[in-house]
Scaffold this motif. Sequence first.
Motif, mmCIF file in Angstrom:
data_model
loop_
_atom_site.group_PDB
_atom_site.id
_atom_site.type_symbol
_atom_site.label_atom_id
_atom_site.label_comp_id
_atom_site.label_asym_id
_atom_site.label_seq_id
_atom_site.Cartn_x
_atom_site.Cartn_y
_atom_site.Cartn_z
ATOM 1 N N LEU A 60 0.846 -1.203 0.000
ATOM 2 C CA LEU A 60 0.000 0.000 0.000
ATOM 3 C C LEU A 60 0.879 1.249 0.000
ATOM 4 O O LEU A 60 0.571 2.239 -0.673
ATOM 5 C CB LEU A 60 -0.916 0.013 1.223
ATOM 6 N N ALA A 77 2.322 1.582 -3.417
ATOM 7 C CA ALA A 77 1.311 2.123 -4.334
ATOM 8 C C ALA A 77 1.181 3.630 -4.113
ATOM 9 O O ALA A 77 1.087 4.398 -5.078
ATOM 10 C CB ALA A 77 -0.030 1.433 -4.104
ATOM 11 N N ALA A 78 1.207 4.036 -2.848
ATOM 12 C CA ALA A 78 1.118 5.466 -2.535
ATOM 13 C C ALA A 78 2.336 6.203 -3.071
ATOM 14 O O ALA A 78 2.227 7.330 -3.563
ATOM 15 C CB ALA A 78 0.997 5.664 -1.028
ATOM 16 N N GLU A 79 3.488 5.556 -2.989
ATOM 17 C CA GLU A 79 4.720 6.166 -3.509
ATOM 18 C C GLU A 79 4.619 6.344 -5.026
ATOM 19 O O GLU A 79 4.983 7.390 -5.559
ATOM 20 C CB GLU A 79 5.906 5.271 -3.149
ATOM 21 N N ASP A 127 1.941 6.713 -6.568
ATOM 22 C CA ASP A 127 0.924 7.750 -6.770
ATOM 23 C C ASP A 127 1.440 9.142 -6.413
ATOM 24 O O ASP A 127 0.691 10.115 -6.504
ATOM 25 C CB ASP A 127 -0.312 7.449 -5.901
ATOM 26 N N THR A 147 2.287 10.264 -3.357
ATOM 27 C CA THR A 147 1.663 10.760 -2.131
ATOM 28 C C THR A 147 2.726 11.296 -1.178
ATOM 29 O O THR A 147 3.721 10.617 -0.921
ATOM 30 C CB THR A 147 0.890 9.613 -1.438
ATOM 31 N N ARG A 193 0.333 13.095 3.880
ATOM 32 C CA ARG A 193 -0.914 12.558 3.324
ATOM 33 C C ARG A 193 -0.946 11.031 3.457
ATOM 34 O O ARG A 193 -2.010 10.446 3.698
ATOM 35 C CB ARG A 193 -1.035 12.972 1.852
ATOM 36 N N ARG A 212 -4.079 9.660 5.325
ATOM 37 C CA ARG A 212 -5.037 8.983 4.443
ATOM 38 C C ARG A 212 -4.868 7.468 4.391
ATOM 39 O O ARG A 212 -5.772 6.751 3.984
ATOM 40 C CB ARG A 212 -4.945 9.553 3.015
ATOM 41 N N ILE A 213 -3.685 6.982 4.779
ATOM 42 C CA ILE A 213 -3.479 5.528 4.695
ATOM 43 C C ILE A 213 -3.183 4.928 6.077
ATOM 44 O O ILE A 213 -3.924 4.072 6.560
ATOM 45 C CB ILE A 213 -2.349 5.184 3.688
ATOM 46 N N PRO A 236 -6.156 5.705 8.987
ATOM 47 C CA PRO A 236 -7.410 4.936 8.831
ATOM 48 C C PRO A 236 -7.209 3.430 9.012
ATOM 49 O O PRO A 236 -8.058 2.761 9.596
ATOM 50 C CB PRO A 236 -7.846 5.232 7.397
ATOM 51 N N LEU A 237 -6.068 2.921 8.553
ATOM 52 C CA LEU A 237 -5.853 1.476 8.679
ATOM 53 C C LEU A 237 -5.464 1.092 10.105
ATOM 54 O O LEU A 237 -5.556 -0.069 10.489
ATOM 55 C CB LEU A 237 -4.778 1.012 7.690
#
Lengths: 337, 334
Positions: B227, B230-232, B234, B236, B240, B244-245, B248-249
């Motif tokens: 995850l 994937a954020a990297e 993207d 991010t 954030r 955002r990750i 929440p998780l």
Amino acid sequence: MGRIRIENLRKNFGAHEVLKNINLDIGEGELAVFVGPSGCGKSTLLRQISGLDQPTSGHIFIDDKDVTGVSAADRGLAMVFQSYALYPHMTVLQNLTFGLQNMKMAKVEIDRRVADAARMLEIEPLLSRRPGQLSGGQRQRVAIGRAIVRDPTAFLLDEPLSNLDAELRVSMRAELAALHARLAATMIYVTHDQVEAMTLADRIVVLRAGKIEQVAAPIDLFDKPANRFVAGFIGAPSMNFLTVEEATPILPTAPAGTALVGVRPQHLDPAETGLDVTVSLVESLGTETVIHATLATGTRILATLPGHVRAKVGEHLKLGGDPARMHFFDGQDQRIG
Amino acid sequence: MTASPKPSIGAVLTAPIVWLARAADMPLRAWQRLTGRGGMIAFFLIPNMAVFGIFVIVPLVINFFYSVTGGTALFLSDRPFVGAEHFDRLLTCTDHFNPTTCREDMFWTAVWNTSKFVVLQVSAMTVVAMITALILNSKIPGKAFWRAVFFFPVLLSPVVVGLIWKWILQRQGLLNFALYELDMTQVNWLTERSWAFAATIGVSVWAHVGFYALILLAGLQAIPGDLYEAAEMDGTKPGRVFWRITLPLLYPNLLVVIVLSLIRAVQVFDEVFVLTSGGPGTATLYLTQYIYEVGFASVLRNPGLASAAALMMGGVLVVLTLLQLGLTRWRDRK
């Protein structure tokens, strides 16, 4: 746009060299498949291209721009992970838009891209769901959708079908091929499944122990493997390797310098004269019968015969082959001719 | 003649257990035939339930009877029934926000002190535990060592924690000695109201943060690395990514940390009692200490009043526990 060039790339983890002087040129719009046994470095190579890992030495060029030191986000690539890596707490829509929001893209443009991708992948009814509420195939589509909306220079796909069941894998494979044709985008696809490699690739890159063994179109790889490893790795069941003496009954004369003769199981047939083998196992698959047998020398041999052929364990068979379809390797396991 | 083989050490050590198991086998089989599966469940539950009953249920029932009876006698038969008088005494105030207007002003002082303590301690605990977990989850050298360092205070007895910090914070303690050596103004850490209150929060956080950091660390390690990659990809930014990750998780673990630390903060007693004894004045008088002093320590001890206060505190804890259960179930359904 989307040419990817790799020059003299090396990657070490401590003292262990995982990638050894990789040189590769992937053309614009090409679907290149990295294939090889576990631990051969195919995923590591993909990670160097993605920017998630930095190489120890060497350079990566995207459209002739050296991106070796550039961050993953700034390379203009999109990646589909083996596990899909969808954010589990976000809806499908949020998963698709998250990366675009990071780019501070206008909402109108985000909406347009998401709508296009959702329509293309037929995931419109799923947009309000969370990944946990989706099937494996649906998650796979969302992961691809997340890559598509970024409109990347190239797509990197790391074993994207390996978590799907066999049936779904076949249909998703066809969809990926169609998607590649529609997008005409450069794609690098990592897999250990040679059927995926053979069916999807424009060119296959075969890796072993961090080295590229051969780069060729699938059929060229099958017909003209550069060495014994490629010959054995590509094709199922694997190619049989016989010494020149063992092959004598089906091969009167071998090219000079031949140390090993390669015969694909599909290229052996029941014959009046030929290799004298003793059947050790019979696998009747309906359309074909796979015979596991041994020569008098003890060498194991596989033959894929028509489905109607019946054989029994312990039975002696004669197997013939066409010398024109045989492969010859020298003492260094390199192809002759 | 052949010598019998020598029994192994393992066989010798387990022999009594084997003998006991064989001895118990026949009566247990008989009991199962007689009572069925339910009887066996009862058989295995009874020892634990007996201990639970003796040390939890019985005191709870006795506590209730104390709360509705008066006097200083310990035997229930010697205690006159007073109904809700203790509750009335505890709850009667002209202005609940001003303890001096209450019939039982110390109770309300303790309630407000505890409330302030709970809000500040739980906030500080959550933030410090989160920062600690994030650091321990990052690529730092000697990670295992630092994990042990942060967890070590959790293993200490609260009394030892109190004594260590008293030694550091008292007027001529280690901290003031250090300040003196650095030519800085010395502070009455434990005898000035606001500093003493802050000290109880700080010490409490220090003593327990390792436990909560460990809960959050487990949550952080359960977040798949994919995850973040994937954020990297993207693009991010780290902030954030956290909001955002990660956050929440981490929510289920965070919820556990908040609710557990909340319940524990309401019950705060031992380390604060050793550190400040509730002082200076009533600056660090918390609810459990109030109950202890009214019930056991004061000259005019009043077990009925202490029991009523304890029941009310118990009620608050039950509400907090139900809140945790409710939130967890709500989250699971979501």
